[in-house]
Design an enzyme around this catalytic site. Structure first.
Site, PDB file in Angstrom:
ATOM      1  CE1 TYR A   1      65.669 -80.150 -29.028  1.00  0.00           C
ATOM      2  CE2 TYR A   1      63.527 -80.519 -29.100  1.00  0.00           C
ATOM      3  CZ  TYR A   1      64.649 -80.419 -29.619  1.00  0.00           C
ATOM      4  OH  TYR A   1      64.583 -80.547 -30.963  1.00  0.00           O
TER       5      TYR A   1
ATOM      6  N   GLY B   1      42.757 -61.579 -31.715  1.00  0.00           N
ATOM      7  CA  GLY B   1      43.925 -62.425 -31.592  1.00  0.00           C
ATOM      8  C   GLY B   1      43.466 -63.672 -30.712  1.00  0.00           C
TER       9      GLY B   1
ATOM     10  N   PRO C   1      61.095 -59.142 -26.108  1.00  0.00           N
ATOM     11  CG  PRO C   1      63.368 -59.537 -25.241  1.00  0.00           C
ATOM     12  CD  PRO C   1      62.338 -59.000 -26.161  1.00  0.00           C
ATOM     13  CG  ASP C   2      60.279 -55.125 -23.323  1.00  0.00           C
ATOM     14  OD1 ASP C   2      59.989 -55.379 -24.364  1.00  0.00           O
ATOM     15  OD2 ASP C   2      60.771 -53.957 -22.873  1.00  0.00           O
TER      16      ASP C   2
ATOM     17  CD  GLU D   1      31.921 -54.636 -25.139  1.00  0.00           C
ATOM     18  OE1 GLU D   1      32.024 -53.492 -25.194  1.00  0.00           O
ATOM     19  OE2 GLU D   1      32.421 -55.335 -24.091  1.00  0.00           O
TER      20      GLU D   1
ATOM     21  CD  GLU E   1      32.586 -49.125 -32.929  1.00  0.00           C
ATOM     22  OE1 GLU E   1      32.756 -49.433 -31.486  1.00  0.00           O
ATOM     23  OE2 GLU E   1      32.839 -47.771 -33.067  1.00  0.00           O
TER      24      GLU E   1
END
Lengths: 232, 232
Positions: free
Chosen positions: A4, A46, A83-84, A114, A116
DNA sequence: TTATTAATTGTCGTTTTGACAATTAATAAT
DNA sequence: ATTATTAATTGTCAAAACGACAATTAATAA
């Protein structure tokens, strides 16, 4: 041997595609991003998955915070993990799509975050891979709505068949014969006809219906055929 | 304000539920876990998501390493992310389910990784939440196979309708009328009848069929109704 | 030549589907 | 008051799909 301790660790986030229906068009709820990078650009709502919560918990928390709503329809879509995809630091995001009654949405939260509502077909470009998430969510919504009675989740408790009809047409971006539609919907046995009529928008008025919750929850897994000439 | 730096980081893994069909029964491929905790207990094949790969990449890598197979059917199922699902350290795992032709599986890998095929209904207890993952995968396999022609993925290139019939019965754990089944399967237009017959197991012999790849890929998204009396 | 076995093709009434039309219940206009 | 208008609702019907059930066929074994 793999251990790990040698493995890389990443940030894990959730992003919610929130669908609503204003009676005419399908809409999604977007927010202005409050942190760098891409601050003040439009994005999905999120947040990061906290230490003591599951991704599902996190999605519900974000949704509660930004819409005021609890216990709404929320479904895991897929993970986004190139990954990016986040330029600052590697972050994997679990995409969720949610169906809410747009009228229950607490509008004062617009100011706080904010936020909408945008027409699904007329929305701003979003950050990162959020555009792809919206496209995927839309596809999945269509798929599920063709087989399962989930679109009720976007309507108020009392609704009419013409309202439902427009919603189905919006989601599928197609015309559906009204006569066959109402026969098919009523034949599911999921609707209870009310005595009251909705008189706005027509002289005759359209009867209100409500969902038979018992049958709805009992049959939420059943396969229906809610779209004519269905080809995905 | 939320900043990246303050957020917790987690390990992210993938776990694959690998389904196969030996001609009689549905099976899954399990491995003896090679690291602590729970070393030498049975588990799904999995691994950590590396720094330069997506979860999909990781799942394909794990599958290649442990079965020798590339380009097989692999589908993201859902994320498993309860905070305490791994006792050592918080690890989120993306569950995948995979359908492979059991005969293509490279059996010498059994020794390398202590892998073994188990009857789906007679498998050992697995570590962590892997039992739940298998249950979820089985449910999803049933769901998808009722609507889309994916079970071909578990059969060799040449197969007979009786073979397919047994597989459908296994997956759905039910009896299906052979006469209606073959009519339904052939009416999809996805099968090409070959001249050759399979003579093992019957006097008359059953014609081999192969998949019409072109139509298969063109229609892989279409809704079919492959299960009679379907109630989920 | 016949019995046997499993694969394959066939029958048919019922249900579902979807293209299309007629009726109804209200309001607005005359 | 009568009529025109509009959208909701109910109706018709032929074609297709479905599923319960039976007969035939192609091979081998007796």
């Amino acid at each position: 041997m793999i251990e790990y301790s040698r493995q890389p660790h990443y940030l894990v986030a959730v992003d919610c595609i929130v669908f609503g229906f204003d009676g005419e068009h399908l809409k999604i709820l977007l927010v202005k991003r409050g942190l760098e990078p891409e601050i003040n650009k439009w994005s999905l709502m999120g947040g990061f998955v906290g230490a003591n919560e599951s991704p599902d918990d996190a999605a519900n928390r974000v949704l509660k915070k930004m819409t005021g709503l609890e216990g709404v329809y929320l479904e895991q879509m897929q993970i986004y993990g190139e990954p990016d995809r986040d330029p600052i630091e590697r972050t994997l995001s679990v995409g969720y799509f949610s169906l809410i009654d747009i009228h229950k949405y607490e509008a004062q939260l617009n100011d706080d975050y904010e936020a909408e509502w945008f027409l699904i077909n007329d929305r701003p470009k979003l950050i990162f891979d959020h555009n792809q998430m919206v496209a995927d969510a839309r596809k999945k919504l269509r798929y599920k709505a063709a087989l399962h009675p989930i679109l009720f989740e976007m309507l108020p408790k009392k609704f009419t068949i013409p309202q439902l009809h427009i919603l189905f047409e919006e989601v599928n971006d197609t015309k559906i014969d009204t006569r066959n539609f109402s026969r098919k919907i009523t034949s599911t046995g999921l609707l209870i006809k009310l005595a009251e009529k909705d008189r706005t928008g027509s002289k005759k008025g359209a009867f209100y219906f409500k969902l038979d919750k018992k049958k709805y929850h009992a049959n939420s897994q059943a396969f229906l055929n809610l779209m004519p000439n269905l080809k995905v």
